[in-house]
Design an enzyme around this catalytic site. Structure first.
Site, PDB file in Angstrom:
ATOM      1  N   CYS A  71       0.832  -1.208   0.000  1.00 25.48           N
ATOM      2  CA  CYS A  71       0.000   0.000   0.000  1.00 25.48           C
ATOM      3  C   CYS A  71       0.871   1.266   0.000  1.00 25.48           C
ATOM      4  O   CYS A  71       1.560   1.535   0.987  1.00 25.48           O
ATOM      5  CB  CYS A  71      -0.895  -0.050   1.240  1.00 25.48           C
ATOM      6  SG  CYS A  71      -1.699   1.491   1.664  1.00 25.48           S
ATOM      7  N   CYS A  74       0.388   3.636   2.947  1.00 24.12           N
ATOM      8  CA  CYS A  74       0.895   2.995   4.164  1.00 24.12           C
ATOM      9  C   CYS A  74       2.412   3.173   4.251  1.00 24.12           C
ATOM     10  O   CYS A  74       2.950   3.473   5.319  1.00 24.12           O
ATOM     11  CB  CYS A  74       0.550   1.508   4.184  1.00 24.12           C
ATOM     12  SG  CYS A  74      -1.213   1.145   4.140  1.00 24.12           S
TER      13      CYS A  74
END
Length: 149
Positions: A71, A74
């Site tokens: 991600c 992230c």
């Protein structure tokens, strides 16, 4: 052309033979072992999981970052999260949970989008959740609002 093919075969064979001893589960030679120095801090788990819920075990509030390695937001959040963890060490526990490795826990907290940060009080009760990338100022404001720091 024949020399190029022959050279490729020799290189591939050499790689194959050198990798033979590096099978999964084989011992790493001693010179490659990494030893910890006395100054390194070893983090022990600062929480336990009971009935699908995270319970802080150090009597302090916790921020749980539900994320994944694939991600991009992230990965962008990770250095900010780690720096705040260092700044608030001993006052707030920061934990990252990989949703791919812990799908049941992510489901228990209703994670539908990542990154998602869950603010837990010292008893493990949810104080708030933040979804999506948060910059340092946004996280500091949330920490102040929910934990009074």
């Amino acid at each position: 052309m024949k020399k190029g093919i022959l050279l490729s075969i020799v290189v591939i064979s050499a790689c194959f033979l050198s990798c033979q001893g590096q099978q999964k589960g084989s011992e790493i030679p001693d010179e490659q072992n990494v030893e910890m120095t006395p100054n390194e801090v070893v983090e022990v788990p600062s929480y336990k999981i009971e009935n699908g819920r995270i319970i802080p075990s150090e009597g302090r509030p916790m921020i749980v970052d539900f994320s994944a390695t694939w991600c991009p937001p992230c990965r962008q959040l990770k250095p900010i999260f780690e720096k705040l963890a260092e700044e608030f060490r001993g006052r707030i526990t920061f934990v990252t949970i990989d949703v791919d490795e812990n799908p049941e826990l992510a489901q228990a907290y209703g994670v539908e989008s990542i990154p998602m940060m869950v603010f837990l009080n010292k008893d493990g009760q949810i104080q708030n959740t933040l979804i999506g990338f948060q910059d340092r100022d946004q996280l500091l404001a949330a920490i102040n609002t929910y934990f009074g720091f």
